[in-house]
Design an enzyme around this catalytic site. Structure first.
Site, PDB file in Angstrom:
ATOM      1  CG  ASN A   9      -2.979  -2.272  -1.070  1.00 15.20           C
ATOM      2  OD1 ASN A   9      -2.241  -1.522  -1.711  1.00 15.20           O
ATOM      3  ND2 ASN A   9      -4.294  -2.117  -1.019  1.00 15.20           N
ATOM      4  CD1 TRP A  10       3.209  -2.304   1.429  1.00 16.39           C
ATOM      5  CD2 TRP A  10       4.988  -1.566   0.274  1.00 16.39           C
ATOM      6  NE1 TRP A  10       4.273  -3.126   1.726  1.00 16.39           N
ATOM      7  CE2 TRP A  10       5.377  -2.695   1.019  1.00 16.39           C
ATOM      8  CE3 TRP A  10       5.934  -0.942  -0.534  1.00 16.39           C
ATOM      9  CZ2 TRP A  10       6.676  -3.207   0.998  1.00 16.39           C
ATOM     10  CZ3 TRP A  10       7.229  -1.443  -0.573  1.00 16.39           C
ATOM     11  CH2 TRP A  10       7.593  -2.559   0.191  1.00 16.39           C
ATOM     12  CE  LYS A  11      -4.959   0.265   1.534  1.00 22.70           C
ATOM     13  NZ  LYS A  11      -6.188   0.499   2.285  1.00 22.70           N
ATOM     14  CG  HIS A  93      -8.356  -1.672  -2.870  1.00 23.49           C
ATOM     15  ND1 HIS A  93      -8.870  -0.590  -2.187  1.00 23.49           N
ATOM     16  CD2 HIS A  93      -7.721  -2.424  -1.941  1.00 23.49           C
ATOM     17  CE1 HIS A  93      -8.549  -0.690  -0.910  1.00 23.49           C
ATOM     18  NE2 HIS A  93      -7.856  -1.795  -0.733  1.00 23.49           N
ATOM     19  CD  GLU A  95      -8.136   2.369  -0.121  1.00 21.83           C
ATOM     20  OE1 GLU A  95      -7.057   2.277  -0.724  1.00 21.83           O
ATOM     21  OE2 GLU A  95      -8.278   2.052   1.082  1.00 21.83           O
ATOM     22  CD  GLU A 163      -8.984  -5.621   0.853  1.00 20.70           C
ATOM     23  OE1 GLU A 163      -7.997  -5.806   1.560  1.00 20.70           O
ATOM     24  OE2 GLU A 163      -9.089  -4.656   0.085  1.00 20.70           O
ATOM     25  N   GLY A 169      -8.878   0.108   6.942  1.00 21.21           N
ATOM     26  CA  GLY A 169      -8.232   1.285   7.512  1.00 21.21           C
ATOM     27  C   GLY A 169      -8.980   1.886   8.684  1.00 21.21           C
ATOM     28  CB  SER A 209      -8.552  -3.403  10.426  1.00 20.44           C
ATOM     29  OG  SER A 209      -8.936  -2.107   9.997  1.00 20.44           O
ATOM     30  N   GLY A 230      -3.117  -3.851   4.519  1.00 25.08           N
ATOM     31  CA  GLY A 230      -2.776  -2.471   4.200  1.00 25.08           C
ATOM     32  C   GLY A 230      -1.836  -1.897   5.247  1.00 25.08           C
ATOM     33  N   GLY A 231      -2.380  -1.139   6.164  1.00 23.85           N
ATOM     34  CA  GLY A 231      -1.580  -0.393   7.144  1.00 23.85           C
ATOM     35  C   GLY A 231      -0.484  -1.209   7.822  1.00 23.85           C
TER      36      GLY A 231
HETATM   37  P1  PGA Z   1      -6.000  -2.080   5.949  1.00 26.76           P
HETATM   38  O1  PGA Z   1      -6.159  -2.105   4.352  1.00 26.76           O
HETATM   39  O2  PGA Z   1      -5.269  -3.354   6.342  1.00 26.76           O
HETATM   40  O3  PGA Z   1      -5.199  -0.849   6.232  1.00 26.76           O
HETATM   41  O4  PGA Z   1      -7.369  -2.032   6.522  1.00 26.76           O
HETATM   42  C1  PGA Z   1      -6.453  -3.291   3.666  1.00 26.76           C
HETATM   43  C2  PGA Z   1      -6.603  -3.006   2.199  1.00 26.76           C
HETATM   44  O5  PGA Z   1      -7.172  -1.950   1.856  1.00 26.76           O
HETATM   45  O6  PGA Z   1      -6.183  -3.800   1.320  1.00 26.76           O
END
Ligand code: PGA
Length: 250
Positions: A9-11, A93, A95, A163, A169, A209, A230-231
């Site tokens: 997930n590159w956001k 998600h 966010e 999640e 994050g 994470s 994500g990251g």
């Molecule tokens: P993260 O994000 O790996 O940076 O914690 C995961 C996500 O939000 O899908």
């Protein structure tokens, strides 16, 4: 046997140059046992589709509209995504729930639109730190699951991503035991909604994470079928290591 799925997930990250570099870095992946997907921002989807063609890496979006088409300025419909060649869409998600006030009802409408268009939705659920500390983690994710899935025509194409919001994050990860306990609970809850057979074959991803140094112990858990990353998915080397860790078990 559930085939592991590792999805990036590159956001809201990337430029055409950095996306090109990242996709180059994923070239020549040799992980036939694992399904791999990336979800760039909308504007980078055509570029990712072109670069991933023939590599075995599929492409998805990070959201879609609840509406099929019409006067919805700024929205992207699920059928626009399938028309481009996307296979996946991340929905619900945390966010989106947090910054865009997405309700379970809206997420359910998006999920129905995605299924109608032939996309495979990845439904995200997860509790906040306060909810976990109050002992409400299970009831929160069960309500999110029910809110999005109850009444859908078919759930065969749906993947669930657990999640925990406190792990996204932040560098904090649910311990493998905490994650496994929640995944087992989710599989049971899914069985209640969709039947034992579907729950047994549904893939449940862990997200929050996930890094090269914690991926293997998460993937060893019997109800963890991959990761939403994500990251670490923004660094080709780290993402490759996570994909390798998901490879044949045992
Ligand atoms: P993260 O994000 O790996 O940076 O914690 C995961 C996500 O939000 O899908």
């Amino acid at each position: 046997m559930r085939r592991p799925l590792v999805m990036g997930n590159w956001k809201m990250h990337g430029t055409t140059a950095s996306v090109s570099e990242l996709l180059d870095g994923l070239g020549g992946l040799d992980a036939p046992a694992t399904e791999v997907a990336v979800c760039p921002s909308y504007v980078h989807i055509p570029q990712a589709l072109a670069a991933c063609h023939g590599t075995g890496i599929s492409v998805g979006a990070q959201d879609c509209s609840h509406a099929r088409e019409g006067a919805y300025t700024g929205e992207i419909s699920a059928s626009m995504l399938t028309d481009l060649g996307c296979q996946w869409v991340i929905l619900g998600h945390s966010e989106r729930r947090q910054y865009h006030d997405e309700s379970d009802a809206l997420i359910a409408a998006k999920l129905a639109a995605a299924l109608d268009a032939g996309l495979s939705p990845v439904l995200c659920v997860g509790e906040t730190r306060d909810e976990r500390e109050a002992g409400d983690a299970e009831s929160v994710v069960a309500a999110q699951l029910r809110g999005a899935l109850e009444g859908q025509k078919s759930l065969a194409q749906v993947t669930i991503a657990y999640e925990p919001v406190w792990a996204i994050g932040t560098g904090l990860t649910a311990s493998p035991a905490q994650a496994q306990a929640m995944h087992a609970f989710l599989r049971q809850a899914l069985a209640g909604l969709a039947g034992e057979a579907l729950a047994a074959q549904a893939r449940l991803l862990y997200g929050g994470s996930v890094k090269p140094d914690n991926a293997a112990e998460l993937f060893e858990q019997p109800d963890i079928d991959g990761a939403l990353v994500g990251g670490a998915s923004l660094k080709a080397g780290d993402f490759r290591q996570i994909i390798q860790a998901a490879g044949p078990r045992g």
